[in-house]
Design an enzyme around this catalytic site. Structure first.
Site, PDB file in Angstrom:
ATOM      1  N   ASN A 126     -11.192  -2.702  -5.016  1.00  0.00           N
ATOM      2  CA  ASN A 126     -10.475  -1.717  -5.826  1.00  0.00           C
ATOM      3  C   ASN A 126     -11.167  -1.383  -7.159  1.00  0.00           C
ATOM      4  OD1 ASN A 126      -7.203  -2.819  -4.660  1.00  0.00           O
ATOM      5  ND2 ASN A 126      -8.346  -1.007  -4.046  1.00  0.00           N
TER       6      ASN A 126
ATOM      7  N   ASP B  46       0.827  -1.217   0.000  1.00  0.00           N
ATOM      8  CA  ASP B  46       0.000   0.000   0.000  1.00  0.00           C
ATOM      9  C   ASP B  46       0.861   1.266   0.000  1.00  0.00           C
ATOM     10  OD1 ASP B  46      -2.394   1.344  -0.084  1.00  0.00           O
ATOM     11  OD2 ASP B  46      -2.655   1.355   2.097  1.00  0.00           O
TER      12      ASP B  46
HETATM   13  C1  IPE Z   1      -5.474  -2.724  -0.108  1.00  0.00           C
HETATM   14  O1  IPE Z   1      -5.125  -1.403  -0.299  1.00  0.00           O
HETATM   15  C2  IPE Z   1      -5.401  -3.445  -1.405  1.00  0.00           C
HETATM   16  C3  IPE Z   1      -4.093  -3.547  -2.005  1.00  0.00           C
HETATM   17  C4  IPE Z   1      -2.949  -3.200  -1.489  1.00  0.00           C
HETATM   18  C5  IPE Z   1      -4.069  -4.158  -3.284  1.00  0.00           C
HETATM   19  P1  IPE Z   1      -6.214  -0.258  -0.365  1.00  0.00           P
HETATM   20  O2  IPE Z   1      -5.468   1.018  -0.485  1.00  0.00           O
HETATM   21  O3  IPE Z   1      -7.197  -0.527  -1.438  1.00  0.00           O
HETATM   22  O4  IPE Z   1      -6.919  -0.394   1.055  1.00  0.00           O
HETATM   23  P2  IPE Z   1      -7.983   0.553   1.775  1.00  0.00           P
HETATM   24  O5  IPE Z   1      -9.168   0.622   0.881  1.00  0.00           O
HETATM   25  O6  IPE Z   1      -7.339   1.879   1.951  1.00  0.00           O
HETATM   26  O7  IPE Z   1      -8.262  -0.104   3.073  1.00  0.00           O
HETATM   27  C1  IPE Z   2      -1.713   0.251  -3.307  1.00  0.00           C
HETATM   28  O1  IPE Z   2      -1.488   1.610  -3.346  1.00  0.00           O
HETATM   29  C2  IPE Z   2      -1.946  -0.326  -4.679  1.00  0.00           C
HETATM   30  C3  IPE Z   2      -3.327  -0.749  -4.940  1.00  0.00           C
HETATM   31  C4  IPE Z   2      -4.311  -0.720  -4.089  1.00  0.00           C
HETATM   32  C5  IPE Z   2      -3.597  -1.250  -6.259  1.00  0.00           C
HETATM   33  P1  IPE Z   2      -2.667   2.658  -3.326  1.00  0.00           P
HETATM   34  O2  IPE Z   2      -3.053   2.963  -4.722  1.00  0.00           O
HETATM   35  O3  IPE Z   2      -3.766   2.211  -2.457  1.00  0.00           O
HETATM   36  O4  IPE Z   2      -1.941   3.922  -2.689  1.00  0.00           O
HETATM   37  P2  IPE Z   2      -2.528   4.928  -1.624  1.00  0.00           P
HETATM   38  O5  IPE Z   2      -2.982   4.130  -0.442  1.00  0.00           O
HETATM   39  O6  IPE Z   2      -3.656   5.652  -2.264  1.00  0.00           O
HETATM   40  O7  IPE Z   2      -1.382   5.821  -1.311  1.00  0.00           O
HETATM   41 MG    MG Z   3      -4.136   2.436  -0.418  1.00  0.00          MG
END
Ligand code: IPE
Ligand code: IPE
Ligand code: MG
Length: 251
Positions: free
Chosen positions: A71, A23
């Protein structure tokens, strides 16, 4: 145990199975005045770094959360880029995984992906199916609740078909239907990006995993940060319900 000692491959407890919630890509890019997509692209280098380090350290299974069932709710453009990136990386990296004797699999409901991507995944799984240095599982369109529901349905089907009695439904038989069946128990669950939550990742499998949270954003999580997490795992006392004294006396 220090990171230095780990690098020197000292005698420490290596987790058999590590999972990572990768993340912080979006924030990493935003901090640099770039679009979120740039963060995802830079995150790929971290994936390569952890895969190679895990294998070098003798980890048997590595499970990475790449795209959650939630997502899909992101802007369509971001979802498209993530799918294209997955396709691109898969095309570029599969041969290398194979050369390194790594078995590749995708866990999650792949039926929602394009036919082209499904074929790429199936081909990669087939090519690497007999490799046995490490299993790399990529969680894509994965949700922990989906995994448990799916396993329950499989069992229900067996009962319906007369192959299984209700009394034969046990923790073990349900476990066998989950997406990481057959792999070692999850030892260590890492989340980068500073949030303290599981976001519907490995709900069933994380029952006795050690958790490691770090502020480090995914594109900055490379070998040294990964070794730090492993060194921290080595310091944990896993009691599995017993007392500390019991654990010490059984060593
Ligand atoms: C969790 O990250 C999913 C992945 C890392 C693929 P998110 O960024 O989507 O999680 P939330 O929604 O903030 O909890
Ligand atoms: C994790 O990074 C990757 C996916 C969930 C695909 P994020 O895209 O959630 O990054 P932040 O949390 O918005 O910084
Ligand atoms: Mg995230």
């Amino acid at each position: 145990m220090t990171e230095q000692q780990l690098q020197e491959n000292s005698d420490i407890i290596i987790p058999k199975h590590i999972a990572i919630i990768m993340d912080g890509n979006g924030r990493w890019a935003q901090q640099r005045g770039k679009t979120r997509v740039v963060g995802h692209k830079n995150g790929v280098e971290s994936v390569r770094a952890v895969v190679s380090t895990a294998r070098k350290q003798g980890v048997k299974a590595l499970t990475l959360f790449a795209f959650s069932s939630e997502n899909w709710q992101r802007p369509e453009k971001e979802v498209t880029v993530l799918m294209d990136l997955f396709m691109f990386v898969l095309t570029r990296e599969v041969k290398k995984l194979h050369k390194n004797n790594i078995r590749f699999q995708v866990i999650g409901d792949v039926s929602r992906f394009s036919d082209k991507l499904i074929k790429k995944i199936t081909d990669a799984e087939k090519l690497t199916e007999n490799n046995n240095d490490m299993v790399l599982s990529i969680a894509a369109n994965y949700g922990g609740r989906w995994d448990i529901t799916h396993a329950a349905k499989q069992l229900a089907q067996k009962v319906n078909d007369g192959e299984l009695a209700i009394d034969d439904i046990t923790e073990q038989s349900l476990d066998q239907q989950t997406s990481l069946a057959g792999l070692p128990e999850l030892d260590l669950l890492i989340r980068t990006g500073g949030d303290f939550r599981i976001s519907n990742f490995l709900l069933w499998q994380a029952a006795y995993a050690e958790f490691y949270f770090t502020e480090v954003l995914w594109p900055d999580f490379k070998e040294d940060e990964f070794l730090k997490a492993m060194a921290c795992f080595d310091q944990r006392e896993r009691r599995f319900g017993q007392t500390g004294e019991q654990v010490k006396s059984s060593k």
